[in-house]
Design a protein around this motif. Sequence first.
Motif: not given
Length: 380
Positions: A131-138, A175-181
Amino acid sequence: MMLDEQYKEIRAMVKKFSDTAVAPLAQKIDHEGQLPKEIMTQLAENGFLGSYVPEEYGGAGMDYLSYALIVEEISRNCASTGVFVSAHTSLGIWPILNFGTEAQKKKYLPKMASGEWIGCFCLSEPNAGSDAGSLSTFAEDKGDHWEINGVKNWITNGKEAGVCIVFAKTKKTPDYKGISVFIVETTTPGFSIIKEEDKLGIRGSSTCQLAFDKVKVPKDALLGEPEKGFRIAMATLDGGRIGIASQALGIAQGAFDYAIRYTKQRVQFGAPLSDLQGIQFMLADMSTKIGASRLLIYHASALKDAGLPYSKESAQAKLFASESAMWVTTKAIQLCGGNGYTKEYPVERFFRDAKITEIYEGTSEVQRMVIAASELKAIH
Ligand code: CAA
């Protein structure tokens, strides 16, 4: 699918390198749990660390099918070296090549292609695996820079890396929607290796837990658009899965080649084992699974090279090749009997190395989710 002359030449060139430079060190790499510097240097000198990086960025300018052949031929002798190449290339280089700005490409690709900077891909976390979308690194926007905080798990090449592709939320979404790289250099203060895993197989490949503690990166470290990071992760893994399928294929081929030679010279009941029909049937099934894996990998690679969709096909290639590698290496031990179970013979190493291909870059269950979702969408 027939390979044309260009690919046959590439395979022959990598095979020669793999048999002369990698094979003699494979057992030592497994025992010592470390890739020698000389192998990394030779991989770079031969262009294998920047195979599909365009020549203008210092790469060898090959295509993805050539890259798949490189990973396969190297993994046929040493899966640790194979995944070093694969994770660096398809997870470290590809997202920069595909989503990077011109400035990012110019800054990172030449040094990555030359092996000066090894790449790694920081997606998984202690509580975010499949469930990669649940990551918490900010990553917090601090005005003139970003500050990244979090812990990343199972990072291949974590010990050797100069550059990390780091997935972090820039918006607190469940969910995954707030993830950036972000592209993060490992010399940045606050980056550290928490631990290196002690593993069953691919023992020469480093797998690390990494900490990002108030890691300050410039604004232009953002890769692609903000909050579109999950798509970048998924697209990168589509290609990465072809690399792991190729690694699995190489492992299976290596174990099979050894088992064939063993059954031809091992005499029992007055004749070589290979004369027995029961043994031949086993060899035939191993050969067929290897052949089918190869076709799936070439097909997915050819689609990618042609710019066509290949997400389902790369998942199929990884699923089939990794489960085949596990099956083939189990049979290879069986064919070598008690000898195959000892560390004197290489088949137990192939067996241990095969297992991870069913787990990393998406478990077999995740591949089945991707394949089924694609078919359910396509057929009405
Ligand atoms: N390419 C581009 N975008 C994609 C995509 C793809 N292949 N697949 C999905 N997306 C997009 C969707 O379009 C959607 O985007 P929008 O909302 O903008 O439309 C978004 O991603 C979410 O899609 P899903 O609803 O399908 O996603 P999900 O939350 O159901 O997850 C999953 C699907 C397949 C299980 C995914 O989470 C997954 O692949 N998990 C496994 C992760 C993984 O492989 N981890 C390995 C880490 S790397 C590693 O192993 C370490 C190493 O160093 C080797």
